[in-house]
Motif scaffolding. Structure first.
Motif, PDB file in Angstrom:
ATOM      1  N   ARG A 175      57.077  37.591  51.236  1.00  0.00           N
ATOM      2  CA  ARG A 175      56.725  36.488  50.348  1.00  0.00           C
ATOM      3  C   ARG A 175      55.251  36.502  49.973  1.00  0.00           C
ATOM      4  N   HIS A 176      54.409  36.665  50.993  1.00  0.00           N
ATOM      5  CA  HIS A 176      52.968  36.691  50.741  1.00  0.00           C
ATOM      6  C   HIS A 176      52.613  38.140  50.486  1.00  0.00           C
ATOM      7  N   ARG A 177      52.507  38.478  49.223  1.00  0.00           N
ATOM      8  CA  ARG A 177      52.457  39.894  48.910  1.00  0.00           C
ATOM      9  C   ARG A 177      51.094  40.335  48.447  1.00  0.00           C
ATOM     10  N   PHE A 178      50.857  41.585  48.689  1.00  0.00           N
ATOM     11  CA  PHE A 178      49.634  42.219  48.238  1.00  0.00           C
ATOM     12  C   PHE A 178      50.059  43.577  47.674  1.00  0.00           C
ATOM     13  N   PRO A 179      50.455  43.599  46.386  1.00  0.00           N
ATOM     14  CA  PRO A 179      51.088  44.802  45.826  1.00  0.00           C
ATOM     15  C   PRO A 179      50.279  46.082  46.024  1.00  0.00           C
ATOM     16  N   ARG A 180      48.940  45.972  45.937  1.00  0.00           N
ATOM     17  CA  ARG A 180      48.150  47.215  46.095  1.00  0.00           C
ATOM     18  C   ARG A 180      48.301  47.762  47.495  1.00  0.00           C
ATOM     19  N   GLY A 181      48.377  46.852  48.469  1.00  0.00           N
ATOM     20  CA  GLY A 181      48.564  47.276  49.854  1.00  0.00           C
ATOM     21  C   GLY A 181      49.953  47.857  50.044  1.00  0.00           C
ATOM     22  N   MET A 182      50.944  47.197  49.451  1.00  0.00           N
ATOM     23  CA  MET A 182      52.322  47.660  49.600  1.00  0.00           C
ATOM     24  C   MET A 182      52.477  49.060  49.038  1.00  0.00           C
ATOM     25  N   SER A 183      51.833  49.300  47.877  1.00  0.00           N
ATOM     26  CA  SER A 183      52.046  50.610  47.265  1.00  0.00           C
ATOM     27  C   SER A 183      51.235  51.688  48.000  1.00  0.00           C
ATOM     28  N   ALA A 184      50.240  51.284  48.789  1.00  0.00           N
ATOM     29  CA  ALA A 184      49.561  52.275  49.644  1.00  0.00           C
ATOM     30  C   ALA A 184      50.396  52.524  50.904  1.00  0.00           C
ATOM     31  N   TRP A 185      51.032  51.463  51.392  1.00  0.00           N
ATOM     32  CA  TRP A 185      51.787  51.515  52.647  1.00  0.00           C
ATOM     33  C   TRP A 185      52.970  52.486  52.568  1.00  0.00           C
ATOM     34  N   VAL A 186      53.612  52.554  51.390  1.00  0.00           N
ATOM     35  CA  VAL A 186      54.841  53.347  51.278  1.00  0.00           C
ATOM     36  C   VAL A 186      54.604  54.848  51.386  1.00  0.00           C
ATOM     37  N   GLY A 187      53.344  55.269  51.222  1.00  0.00           N
ATOM     38  CA  GLY A 187      53.086  56.701  51.316  1.00  0.00           C
ATOM     39  C   GLY A 187      53.268  57.400  49.983  1.00  0.00           C
ATOM     40  N   PHE A 188      54.022  58.459  49.951  1.00  0.00           N
ATOM     41  CA  PHE A 188      54.211  59.310  48.771  1.00  0.00           C
ATOM     42  C   PHE A 188      52.906  60.007  48.393  1.00  0.00           C
ATOM     43  N   LYS A 189      52.978  60.780  47.319  1.00  0.00           N
ATOM     44  CA  LYS A 189      51.783  61.518  46.882  1.00  0.00           C
ATOM     45  C   LYS A 189      50.941  60.611  45.996  1.00  0.00           C
ATOM     46  N   GLN A 190      49.744  60.276  46.469  1.00  0.00           N
ATOM     47  CA  GLN A 190      48.919  59.305  45.757  1.00  0.00           C
ATOM     48  C   GLN A 190      47.612  59.928  45.297  1.00  0.00           C
ATOM     49  N   ILE A 191      47.120  59.437  44.179  1.00  0.00           N
ATOM     50  CA  ILE A 191      45.813  59.907  43.713  1.00  0.00           C
ATOM     51  C   ILE A 191      45.156  58.826  42.866  1.00  0.00           C
ATOM     52  N   GLY A 192      43.825  58.814  42.846  1.00  0.00           N
ATOM     53  CA  GLY A 192      43.089  57.840  42.029  1.00  0.00           C
ATOM     54  C   GLY A 192      42.524  58.488  40.779  1.00  0.00           C
ATOM     55  N   VAL A 193      42.409  57.690  39.725  1.00  0.00           N
ATOM     56  CA  VAL A 193      41.787  58.147  38.491  1.00  0.00           C
ATOM     57  C   VAL A 193      40.718  57.111  38.157  1.00  0.00           C
ATOM     58  N   GLU A 194      39.483  57.544  37.924  1.00  0.00           N
ATOM     59  CA  GLU A 194      38.413  56.580  37.659  1.00  0.00           C
ATOM     60  C   GLU A 194      38.458  56.092  36.220  1.00  0.00           C
ATOM     61  N   TYR A 195      38.071  54.831  36.026  1.00  0.00           N
ATOM     62  CA  TYR A 195      37.976  54.298  34.665  1.00  0.00           C
ATOM     63  C   TYR A 195      36.921  53.220  34.628  1.00  0.00           C
ATOM     64  N   LYS A 196      36.524  52.880  33.406  1.00  0.00           N
ATOM     65  CA  LYS A 196      35.523  51.844  33.224  1.00  0.00           C
ATOM     66  C   LYS A 196      36.251  50.554  32.900  1.00  0.00           C
ATOM     67  N   ARG A 197      36.119  49.563  33.762  1.00  0.00           N
ATOM     68  CA  ARG A 197      36.801  48.289  33.548  1.00  0.00           C
ATOM     69  C   ARG A 197      36.047  47.485  32.504  1.00  0.00           C
ATOM     70  N   ALA A 198      36.738  47.130  31.440  1.00  0.00           N
ATOM     71  CA  ALA A 198      36.089  46.446  30.320  1.00  0.00           C
ATOM     72  C   ALA A 198      35.931  44.956  30.607  1.00  0.00           C
ATOM     73  N   ALA A 199      35.238  44.278  29.704  1.00  0.00           N
ATOM     74  CA  ALA A 199      35.156  42.824  29.802  1.00  0.00           C
ATOM     75  C   ALA A 199      36.460  42.242  29.282  1.00  0.00           C
ATOM     76  N   ARG A 200      36.758  41.009  29.662  1.00  0.00           N
ATOM     77  CA  ARG A 200      37.929  40.322  29.165  1.00  0.00           C
ATOM     78  C   ARG A 200      37.920  40.276  27.637  1.00  0.00           C
ATOM     79  N   HIS A 201      39.057  40.528  26.995  1.00  0.00           N
ATOM     80  CA  HIS A 201      39.121  40.453  25.541  1.00  0.00           C
ATOM     81  C   HIS A 201      38.893  39.017  25.093  1.00  0.00           C
ATOM     82  N   SER A 202      39.549  38.071  25.750  1.00  0.00           N
ATOM     83  CA  SER A 202      39.430  36.666  25.381  1.00  0.00           C
ATOM     84  C   SER A 202      39.840  35.802  26.567  1.00  0.00           C
ATOM     85  N   GLY A 203      39.399  34.550  26.566  1.00  0.00           N
ATOM     86  CA  GLY A 203      39.798  33.634  27.643  1.00  0.00           C
ATOM     87  C   GLY A 203      38.937  33.806  28.893  1.00  0.00           C
TER      88      GLY A 203
END
Ligand code: UDP
Ligand code: MG
Length: 316
Positions: A175-203
């Motif tokens: 119930r109390h979920r942390f999807p990023r943790g869950m998807s690390a927990w499951v294992g499998f072949k994982q890799i990161g790709v770097e990106y530049k996080r933009a500013a919010r478009h609006s709001g």
């Protein structure tokens, strides 16, 4: 037709971002020449986003909204997205265009190379306050240190996952979920790709400090017993001090020292121990409260309706 890419975007009051999100995703996804769908999970919006989502779904059948009965929170919205997604690859993206849709192509490239979880790492963040960046950075590092799963730092929910991974995640009913943790927990072949996080478009951000704190608590309690162990540590620590102190105090009293007369010493000791005990109780309470929520076994979310998904399973 078999869908290759499912894009999941959780929406909570993002009215002014929706058209632009749809337009940019359209551009990017059409470039892949693969069939795709966009799952817009409306997490109880009150600003007219719901109507806008319905309108998008009417003109574009690839848009498959999931309209919640109320606000269930970002993590739950992502979960509903997993349940409704049909693609061979599932992408989670923020609706405010902070995660540039163009990066999906980079994620897809790694997926085609055989990686099953491709997460996007924030190399830079634009247009966010000093406080937000600092607390976020602390958050990722503390989580990394104290949880048992190595959850990559500076990584949000923006990621691509293979169907195999999503099918496993769908079987995790917590119930109390942390999807990023869950998807690390499951294992499998994982890799990161770097990106530049933009500013919010609006709001404005939907994550005030209070919600960030709640997310941090969920992350820690879902993936670590560390806070419970801290209580044990403090117990041993203060017991150790008192065992050392007893003979010293007795000796000093026999020798006629008055150093330990008076209420202040007693008071400080009582307050310190009382404080430690209450904090430990509070930590226990956090875990027990979560147990209680799990035991109730309520559905994770309630769907009011899901246009363009009439053949789909219901939630939770
Ligand atoms: N969101 C949601 N439910 C909530 C809060 C946020 O679905 O209760 C969505 C929001 O619409 C956005 C994403 O989660 O698409 C990330 O939220 P936000 O951009 O406000 O967080 P930040 O980027 O500031 O951390
Ligand atoms: Mg954002």
């Amino acid at each position: 037709m078999k869908i290759t890419y499912s894009i999941i975007a959780p929406i909570y009051n993002e009215l002014d971002n929706l058209s632009e999100l749809h337009r940019r995703l359209h551009e990017v996804m059409d470039a892949t020449r693969q069939p795709w769908e966009l799952i817009l999970v409306d997490d109880g919006s009150t600003d007219g986003s719901t109507e806008k989502i319905r309108e998008l779904a009417r003109v574009d059948k690839r848009v498959r909204p999931v309209i919640f009965a109320r606000n269930f929170g970002h993590q739950i919205a992502i979960t509903a997205g997993w349940d409704y997604a049909r693609g061979a690859a599932v992408v989670i993206i923020d609706a405010d265009l902070q995660d540039p849709p163009e990066v999906i192509l980079d994620l897809a490239k790694k997926w085609k190379e055989g990686y099953e979880v491709v997460y996007a790492v924030r190399a830079e963040r634009e247009g966010e306050s000093w406080f937000k960046k600092f607390t976020a950075s602390m958050f990722y590092r503390i989580i990394y240190r104290i949880t048992d799963v190595k959850i990559p730092v500076d990584t949000g929910d923006f990621r691509l996952m293979d169907r195999k991974v999503v099918d496993v995640l769908k079987q995790m009913p917590e119930r109390h979920r942390f999807p990023r943790g869950m998807s690390a927990w499951v294992g499998f072949k994982q890799i990161g790709v770097e990106y530049k996080r933009a500013a919010r478009h609006s709001g404005v951000t939907k994550y005030p400090f209070r919600k960030m704190l709640k997310l941090a608590l969920n992350a820690i309690t879902s993936f670590s017993y560390f806070p419970l162990q801290v209580a044990t540590f403090f117990g041993f620590f203060s017991a150790g001090i008192s065992i050392l102190a007893i003979p010293i105090v007795i000796y000093m009293r026999i020798m006629g020292s008055g150093a330990f007369f008076g209420q202040a010493t007693t008071l400080i000791a009582v307050l310190f121990l009382g404080g430690v005990q209450l904090i430990s109780l509070g930590i226990l309470g956090e875990y027990i409260g979560r147990l209680y929520d799990e035991a109730k076994g309520r559905p994770l979310y309630i769907v009011r309706d899901a246009p363009n998904s009439s053949d789909q399973n219901e939630g939770g």
